[in-house]
Design an enzyme around this catalytic site. Structure first.
Site, PDB file in Angstrom:
ATOM      1  N   ARG A 104       0.881  -1.155   0.089  1.00 20.97           N
ATOM      2  CA  ARG A 104      -0.011   0.074  -0.027  1.00 20.97           C
ATOM      3  C   ARG A 104       0.876   1.314  -0.097  1.00 20.97           C
ATOM      4  NH1 ARG A 104      -5.418   1.345   3.273  1.00 20.97           N
ATOM      5  NH2 ARG A 104      -6.177  -0.061   1.820  1.00 20.97           N
ATOM      6  N   HIS A 131      -7.485   0.552  -6.649  1.00 23.04           N
ATOM      7  CA  HIS A 131      -7.427  -0.091  -5.409  1.00 23.04           C
ATOM      8  C   HIS A 131      -8.169  -1.562  -5.941  1.00 23.04           C
ATOM      9  CE1 HIS A 131      -7.760  -1.410  -1.483  1.00 23.04           C
ATOM     10  NE2 HIS A 131      -8.573  -0.572  -0.715  1.00 23.04           N
ATOM     11  N   GLN A 134     -10.000  -4.206  -3.712  1.00 24.35           N
ATOM     12  CA  GLN A 134     -11.329  -3.704  -2.946  1.00 24.35           C
ATOM     13  C   GLN A 134     -12.221  -4.035  -3.884  1.00 24.35           C
ATOM     14  OE1 GLN A 134     -11.868  -1.876   0.038  1.00 24.35           O
ATOM     15  NE2 GLN A 134     -14.077  -2.502  -0.713  1.00 24.35           N
ATOM     16  N   ASP A 211     -17.607   7.041  -1.474  1.00 18.78           N
ATOM     17  CA  ASP A 211     -16.023   6.894  -0.830  1.00 18.78           C
ATOM     18  C   ASP A 211     -15.966   8.074  -0.185  1.00 18.78           C
ATOM     19  OD1 ASP A 211     -13.720   6.017   0.293  1.00 18.78           O
ATOM     20  OD2 ASP A 211     -12.820   6.010  -1.549  1.00 18.78           O
ATOM     21  N   CYS A 248     -16.249   1.399   0.764  1.00 21.71           N
ATOM     22  CA  CYS A 248     -15.031   0.441   0.908  1.00 21.71           C
ATOM     23  C   CYS A 248     -14.726   0.789   2.447  1.00 21.71           C
ATOM     24  CB  CYS A 248     -13.914   0.826  -0.232  1.00 21.71           C
ATOM     25  SG  CYS A 248     -13.416   2.500   0.099  1.00 21.71           S
ATOM     26  N   ARG A 276     -13.431  -8.658   1.907  1.00 24.80           N
ATOM     27  CA  ARG A 276     -12.145  -8.630   1.412  1.00 24.80           C
ATOM     28  C   ARG A 276     -11.336  -9.872   1.787  1.00 24.80           C
ATOM     29  NH1 ARG A 276      -9.998  -3.335   1.353  1.00 24.80           N
ATOM     30  NH2 ARG A 276      -8.426  -4.578   0.533  1.00 24.80           N
TER      31      ARG A 276
END
Ligand code: CP
Ligand code: NVA
Length: 297
Positions: A104, A131, A134, A211, A248, A276
């Site tokens: 990340r 991402h 996700q 988001d 998310c 996830r």
């Protein structure tokens, strides 16, 4: 001649059939939640972070361990790569220690550079660009709740960010409509033919997604222009009956979405977060096939 490692960096890099097979495996692995197959015995995953994380870190760590593997977690600033060591040297050395690396890191270019020099799979755990892990969990959640993703209308509201960009990539692969409602200046040059206002985006939508308006690294950003894009009960009422709300996480309650929507039966955010874990297992199993992982075996 060795083959290239199976990197998981951006969805369009991977064959659609492969992505769909990974999702099918995620569903299968979820069914074996309490009886996980020991696919990763003897294998190790390194995880490198230059940003915060709850879900990504925990889901990768638990995924590896439940399936018999190990993890090593490092903060990028505590590694030599945070000082003078080159990306190439770091990638070469990690390749000698572990079987895969999940990162990340803010810079997508740096992630690509690491992948170019890595002999082991590199997994994108979020960059400023995308991402993909996700979105695999999100598509899994949509399949679970609505039976399919193909042909659905998915409405995105708010900031046009790394998560939105990855959803847009997925829409071309899975064949769903992706209706975007964002402040117009964010969409300049984005070539989004279906960009629209919040009411049209949500009208008849099967899935409503948002988001945070302030992604990590954007602290201090002015959020005034985002208020018309807040997901509230009045907006959700325009979606198809039975439509689901997704996020998310982390959520900024009262900003991009109201408590009322989060408390309603439409909200699937915690199932989405749990997925996830299952999606991570399936992504890792695909990436680690060259290390001997056989998910069908
Ligand atoms: N959705 C997500 O990636 O969460 P974290 O930032 O907690 O990993
Ligand atoms: N867009 C958000 C996603 C966090 C998981 C961010 O980049 O901070």
């Amino acid at each position: 001649m060795t083959t290239a490692p199976r990197h998981f960096i951006d969805l369009p890099d991977i064959a659609p059939d492969t992505l769909k097979a990974i999702l099918a495996n995620a569903h299968r692995l979820k069914k074996r939640k309490f009886n996980p197959p020991q696919l990763f015995t003897g294998l190790s995953l390194a995880m490198v972070f230059d940003k915060r994380s709850t879900r990504t870190r925990m889901s990768f760590e638990v995924a590896m361990k439940q399936l018999g593997g190990h993890t090593v977690v490092m903060n990028k600033d505590e590694m030599q790569i945070g000082g003078a060591e080159s990306i190439a040297d770091t990638a070469q050395v990690l390749s000698r220690f572990v079987d895969g690396v999940m990162l990340r890191i803010s810079s997508h270019e740096d992630l690509l550079e690491i992948a170019r020099h890595s002999r082991i799979p590199v997994i994108n755990g979020l960059t400023d660009h995308s991402h993909p892990c996700q979105i695999m969990a999100d598509l899994m959640t949509i399949e679970e709740k609505l039976g399919r993703v193909e042909g659905l209308k998915i409405a995105w509201l708010g900031d046009y960010n790394n998560v939105a960009r990855t959803f847009a990539q997925a829409s071309a692969i899975w064949g769903f409509e992706f209706a975007v409602a964002c402040p117009p200046d964010l969409l300049l040059g984005k070539n989004l033919h279906n960009a629209t206002n919040p009411h049209s985006a949500v009208s008849g939508a099967d899935v409503v997604v948002t988001d945070t308006w302030v992604s990590m690294g954007q602290e201090g950003k002015d959020i005034e222009k985002f208020w018309p894009y807040q997901v509230n009960a009045a907006l959700m009422a325009k979606a198809r009956p039975g439509a689901i709300f997704m996020h998310c996480m982390p959520i900024h309650r009262g900003e991009e979405v109201t408590d009322e929507v989060l408390a309603s039966p439409a909200s699937v955010v915690y199932d989405e977060a749990e997925n996830r874990l299952h999606a991570q297992k399936a992504i890792l199993a695909w990436c680690l096939e060259d290390a001997g992982v056989r998910i069908d075996g």
